[in-house]
Scaffold this motif. Sequence first.
Motif, PDB file in Angstrom:
ATOM      1  N   ILE A   1     -10.776  72.045 -31.538  1.00 11.75           N
ATOM      2  CA  ILE A   1     -10.134  71.754 -30.259  1.00 11.75           C
ATOM      3  C   ILE A   1     -11.112  71.087 -29.305  1.00 11.75           C
ATOM      4  CG2 ILE A   1      -9.066  72.815 -28.229  1.00 11.75           C
ATOM      5  CD1 ILE A   1      -7.823  74.866 -30.073  1.00 11.75           C
ATOM      6  N   GLY A   2     -12.370  71.538 -29.316  1.00 10.35           N
ATOM      7  CA  GLY A   2     -13.376  70.887 -28.484  1.00 10.35           C
ATOM      8  C   GLY A   2     -13.566  69.431 -28.859  1.00 10.35           C
ATOM      9  N   ALA A   3     -13.556  69.119 -30.171  1.00 12.45           N
ATOM     10  CA  ALA A   3     -13.703  67.735 -30.617  1.00 12.45           C
ATOM     11  C   ALA A   3     -12.498  66.894 -30.222  1.00 12.45           C
ATOM     12  CB  ALA A   3     -13.907  67.698 -32.126  1.00 12.45           C
ATOM     13  N   ILE A   4     -11.290  67.476 -30.284  1.00 15.89           N
ATOM     14  CA  ILE A   4     -10.078  66.735 -29.924  1.00 15.89           C
ATOM     15  C   ILE A   4     -10.057  66.425 -28.430  1.00 15.89           C
ATOM     16  CG2 ILE A   4      -7.560  66.903 -29.765  1.00 15.89           C
ATOM     17  CD1 ILE A   4      -7.655  68.488 -32.390  1.00 15.89           C
ATOM     18  N   THR A   5     -10.401  67.404 -27.613  1.00  9.85           N
ATOM     19  CA  THR A   5     -10.363  67.175 -26.162  1.00  9.85           C
ATOM     20  C   THR A   5     -11.462  66.222 -25.709  1.00  9.85           C
ATOM     21  OG1 THR A   5     -11.708  69.178 -25.851  1.00  9.85           O
ATOM     22  CG2 THR A   5      -9.322  69.410 -25.667  1.00  9.85           C
ATOM     23  N   ALA A   6     -12.472  65.992 -26.535  1.00  7.72           N
ATOM     24  CA  ALA A   6     -13.536  65.064 -26.182  1.00  7.72           C
ATOM     25  C   ALA A   6     -13.237  63.633 -26.629  1.00  7.72           C
ATOM     26  CB  ALA A   6     -14.861  65.525 -26.807  1.00  7.72           C
ATOM     27  N   LEU A   7     -12.093  63.429 -27.299  1.00  7.21           N
ATOM     28  CA  LEU A   7     -11.751  62.082 -27.745  1.00  7.21           C
ATOM     29  C   LEU A   7     -11.496  61.159 -26.559  1.00  7.21           C
ATOM     30  CD1 LEU A   7      -9.226  62.911 -30.615  1.00  7.21           C
ATOM     31  CD2 LEU A   7     -11.468  61.852 -30.901  1.00  7.21           C
ATOM     32  N   PRO A   8     -11.872  59.875 -26.671  1.00  5.53           N
ATOM     33  CA  PRO A   8     -11.465  58.911 -25.643  1.00  5.53           C
ATOM     34  C   PRO A   8      -9.942  58.805 -25.601  1.00  5.53           C
ATOM     35  CG  PRO A   8     -13.153  58.004 -27.091  1.00  5.53           C
ATOM     36  CD  PRO A   8     -12.679  59.275 -27.729  1.00  5.53           C
ATOM     37  N   HIS A   9      -9.373  58.757 -24.401  1.00  2.00           N
ATOM     38  CA  HIS A   9      -7.920  58.684 -24.223  1.00  2.00           C
ATOM     39  C   HIS A   9      -7.257  59.846 -24.943  1.00  2.00           C
ATOM     40  CE1 HIS A   9      -8.939  54.723 -22.804  1.00  2.00           C
ATOM     41  NE2 HIS A   9      -9.358  54.360 -23.996  1.00  2.00           N
ATOM     42  N   PHE A  10      -7.756  61.051 -24.671  1.00  2.00           N
ATOM     43  CA  PHE A  10      -7.250  62.269 -25.317  1.00  2.00           C
ATOM     44  C   PHE A  10      -5.734  62.353 -25.196  1.00  2.00           C
ATOM     45  CE2 PHE A  10      -6.089  66.797 -24.294  1.00  2.00           C
ATOM     46  CZ  PHE A  10      -5.992  67.210 -25.616  1.00  2.00           C
ATOM     47  N   PRO A  11      -5.008  62.447 -26.329  1.00  2.00           N
ATOM     48  CA  PRO A  11      -3.532  62.494 -26.278  1.00  2.00           C
ATOM     49  C   PRO A  11      -3.034  63.862 -25.839  1.00  2.00           C
ATOM     50  CG  PRO A  11      -4.293  62.714 -28.535  1.00  2.00           C
ATOM     51  CD  PRO A  11      -5.529  62.489 -27.687  1.00  2.00           C
ATOM     52  N   ARG A  12      -2.284  63.902 -24.752  1.00  2.00           N
ATOM     53  CA  ARG A  12      -1.693  65.152 -24.270  1.00  2.00           C
ATOM     54  C   ARG A  12      -0.230  65.176 -24.706  1.00  2.00           C
ATOM     55  NH1 ARG A  12      -5.243  67.335 -20.647  1.00  2.00           N
ATOM     56  NH2 ARG A  12      -6.882  65.938 -19.963  1.00  2.00           N
ATOM     57  N   LEU A  13       0.060  66.042 -25.661  1.00  2.00           N
ATOM     58  CA  LEU A  13       1.397  66.080 -26.247  1.00  2.00           C
ATOM     59  C   LEU A  13       2.228  67.182 -25.612  1.00  2.00           C
ATOM     60  CD1 LEU A  13       0.307  65.706 -29.955  1.00  2.00           C
ATOM     61  CD2 LEU A  13       1.028  63.908 -28.400  1.00  2.00           C
ATOM     62  N   ASP A  14       3.514  66.910 -25.428  1.00  2.00           N
ATOM     63  CA  ASP A  14       4.406  67.904 -24.834  1.00  2.00           C
ATOM     64  C   ASP A  14       4.484  69.135 -25.718  1.00  2.00           C
ATOM     65  OD1 ASP A  14       4.891  66.175 -22.810  1.00  2.00           O
ATOM     66  OD2 ASP A  14       6.744  65.370 -23.681  1.00  2.00           O
ATOM     67  N   GLY A  15       4.393  70.315 -25.099  1.00  2.00           N
ATOM     68  CA  GLY A  15       4.561  71.555 -25.833  1.00  2.00           C
ATOM     69  C   GLY A  15       3.327  72.032 -26.558  1.00  2.00           C
ATOM     70  N   VAL A  16       2.232  71.318 -26.477  1.00  2.00           N
ATOM     71  CA  VAL A  16       1.009  71.699 -27.173  1.00  2.00           C
ATOM     72  C   VAL A  16      -0.115  71.795 -26.161  1.00  2.00           C
ATOM     73  CG1 VAL A  16      -0.652  71.069 -28.940  1.00  2.00           C
ATOM     74  CG2 VAL A  16       1.761  70.570 -29.279  1.00  2.00           C
ATOM     75  N   ASN A  17      -0.785  72.912 -26.126  1.00  2.00           N
ATOM     76  CA  ASN A  17      -1.886  73.123 -25.196  1.00  2.00           C
ATOM     77  C   ASN A  17      -3.178  73.201 -25.990  1.00  2.00           C
ATOM     78  OD1 ASN A  17      -3.608  73.785 -23.149  1.00  2.00           O
ATOM     79  ND2 ASN A  17      -2.941  75.912 -22.978  1.00  2.00           N
ATOM     80  N   MET A  18      -3.888  72.094 -26.076  1.00  2.00           N
ATOM     81  CA  MET A  18      -5.127  72.047 -26.831  1.00  2.00           C
ATOM     82  C   MET A  18      -6.322  72.441 -25.979  1.00  2.00           C
ATOM     83  SD  MET A  18      -4.070  71.154 -29.763  1.00  2.00           S
ATOM     84  CE  MET A  18      -5.524  70.654 -30.652  1.00  2.00           C
TER      85      MET A  18
END
Length: 204
Positions: free
Chosen positions: A157-174
Amino acid sequence: MKLVLGKRERVLVKTRAHRRVLRGPLCGFLLLLAGGCYLGGWLLRTDLAPWAHEARPLLLALLLSVFSVLLVIWCLRPWLRWANSYIFLTTERIVTKRGRGRGGQHSIGLYAIHDIVAVVRANAPEKAPGTLAVVMAEQRFNIPHVPAVALMRGYCIGAITALPHFPRLDGVNMEEGGAGPSVDPRHQARPQQHPEQPEWTEHE
């Protein structure tokens, strides 16, 4: 064990399946050892029946052959499979790799992940091994026997939230609490590598 990396990609975690997968091969080895010693000792007795005494060299050779074949199938092959299988988390993907060729490699891009679930038994300790379930748009990929699976989920999750233009998807709290150690924020400023011009390095 080499993993081909993109120019701006780096490895965050490298691990292999938990050692509990070797319980079966270990039990098989102990069973083979006990059975082989018992049968070998029986064949070396001096009060054998005449037919057994005459066939003893052949029976000992047969016992050794069966022991060797079962040792390879039950013990050595699972151990080699475990020793040559790795799980990588990089700044761009999750990779499971078996063997040295690319045929046993499976990669999941971090941008494609919708959710990550750590599956462990009830009342398991914090660093218990378990299954890392990676949920994507239309499928779910399970990575079994991950050591400290809850901690590994936090790293992912830390690696995903550090991505450039981190995708925020409905219904998912990363970004939920306890997501794990943060990744170097400098990765957020790095541009994405153009897929038509890959530059590769190798990670040992």
